[in-house]
Enzyme design. Structure first.
Site, PDB file in Angstrom:
ATOM      1  N   LYS A  24     107.940  43.739 -24.654  1.00  0.00           N
ATOM      2  CA  LYS A  24     107.694  42.436 -25.270  1.00  0.00           C
ATOM      3  C   LYS A  24     107.795  41.645 -24.158  1.00  0.00           C
ATOM      4  O   LYS A  24     108.110  41.672 -22.786  1.00  0.00           O
ATOM      5  CB  LYS A  24     108.914  42.144 -26.114  1.00  0.00           C
ATOM      6  CG  LYS A  24     110.282  42.096 -25.433  1.00  0.00           C
ATOM      7  CD  LYS A  24     111.516  41.693 -26.404  1.00  0.00           C
ATOM      8  CE  LYS A  24     112.837  41.590 -25.660  1.00  0.00           C
ATOM      9  NZ  LYS A  24     112.947  40.662 -24.793  1.00  0.00           N
ATOM     10  N   CYS A  35     117.888  36.696 -23.873  1.00  0.00           N
ATOM     11  CA  CYS A  35     117.405  37.490 -25.055  1.00  0.00           C
ATOM     12  C   CYS A  35     118.552  37.822 -26.146  1.00  0.00           C
ATOM     13  O   CYS A  35     117.963  37.794 -27.171  1.00  0.00           O
ATOM     14  CB  CYS A  35     116.652  38.714 -24.281  1.00  0.00           C
ATOM     15  SG  CYS A  35     115.447  38.532 -23.370  1.00  0.00           S
ATOM     16  N   ASP A  71     116.531  45.298 -23.677  1.00  0.00           N
ATOM     17  CA  ASP A  71     116.304  45.070 -22.182  1.00  0.00           C
ATOM     18  C   ASP A  71     117.045  45.760 -21.153  1.00  0.00           C
ATOM     19  O   ASP A  71     117.270  45.060 -20.185  1.00  0.00           O
ATOM     20  CB  ASP A  71     115.937  43.737 -21.875  1.00  0.00           C
ATOM     21  CG  ASP A  71     115.000  42.981 -22.799  1.00  0.00           C
ATOM     22  OD1 ASP A  71     114.337  43.772 -23.712  1.00  0.00           O
ATOM     23  OD2 ASP A  71     114.907  41.847 -22.939  1.00  0.00           O
TER      24      ASP A  71
END
Length: 293
Positions: free
Chosen positions: A177, A210, A116
């Site tokens: 995602k 994450c 990310d």
């Protein structure tokens, strides 16, 4: 856990039909009824044990899965190739061996996870410029050493794509995602296609969300995880530092980009040593890691 089912003969044959099969999952003094899909094998049983008892399982122990055999009136090691076809009882037994996580890395058994690193995070993440710079070094190193790279982007429709400074050329997967963890079905399938994967080198944002959730899921699947401290950050230094401390206590290896790259080449005579040396010639930015929280 690094659970290992010992080989053995026998086991249930797979009958026709689908649906769920009731299974009693036993661990320590506990016994919890649940169910698994008809034809489920070892990996599904392990995941179910983690779901039921994850907060009580010591990830640094080795385990063996055993099946209760009526003909012997006792538990036997799970037969090789076992598939659940009828009501049964299984248990997870810790062995008396503590695993020391050595953290050895070799290119052939390593995969890089880039999490990310997206445009919308740029103004919010502490030291994001430094993190991008170090992440790019790691990806260059992965290309030089032939290491597969898996990249995710959190809700890219709203948060944008991976920043332009990060070159994703040659990445094995680039996936959108919404789940915080990178452990998506597509990622698990990709890992299954790579023979001998043992170690995951993980970096990106955010450390306490994450990155943390990905790392915990990966070690729960028996993989060794290396988090690159100088290539991961959060909006808050407090969240970042406490996450790194928590993860280190869990047995995850918290390290630096230079340590990772030099461990992967391992020898001055490595054919790619000079190119890796050029990547690290200028020391990586400290990205606030040496400042007080």
């Amino acid at each position: 856990p690094e659970a290992a089912a010992a080989s053995g003969g026998g086991g249930c044959s797979l009958a026709s039909g689908g649906g769920s099969v009731p299974v009693l999952f036993c661990f320590s003094v506990f016994a919890r009824p649940s169910s698994v899909p008809h034809g489920a094998g070892y990996e599904v049983l392990i995941q179910k044990f983690l779901n039921l008892y994850g907060d009580q399982i010591d990830m640094h122990r080795k385990f063996v899965v055993q099946l209760f055999a009526e003909e012997w009136s006792q538990y036997i090691d799970l037969p090789k190739g076992f598939l659940v076809s009828e009501r049964c009882k299984v248990r997870l037994v810790p062995l008396q061996i503590q695993i020391t996580t050595l953290g050895n890395l070799t290119p052939s058994s390593t995969v890089f996870f880039c999490c990310d690193m997206q445009e919308r995070f740029r103004p919010a993440i502490k030291y994001f410029g430094d993190i991008i710079s170090v992440g790019q070094r790691l990806l260059q190193g992965a290309r030089l050493l032939g290491i597969p790279v898996i990249v995710t982007e959190q809700y890219p429709k709203g948060l944008g794509s991976t920043v332009q400074e990060i070159d994703l050329t040659g990445a094995k997967l680039v996936l959108p995602k919404t789940k915080f963890s990178m452990v998506l079905p597509e990622v698990e399938a990709a890992l299954a296609e790579i023979p001998g994967v043992r170690s995951i080198v993980l970096f990106g944002v955010e450390t306490h969300v994450c990155i943390q959730q990905t790392a915990l899921e990966l070690i729960g699947r028996g993989l060794e995880v290396h988090i690159v401290a100088d290539a991961t950050s959060s909006r808050s230094m407090m969240d970042r530092m406490f996450a790194l401390e928590r993860l280190a206590r869990t047995g995850i290896i918290v390290t630096t980009s230079e340590a990772i790259l030099l461990q992967l080449v391992a020898d001055k005579e490595h054919p790619k040593f000079k190119e890796i040396q050029n990547l690290i010639k200028a020391s990586a930015p400290e990205s606030g890691l040496l400042s007080k929280v």
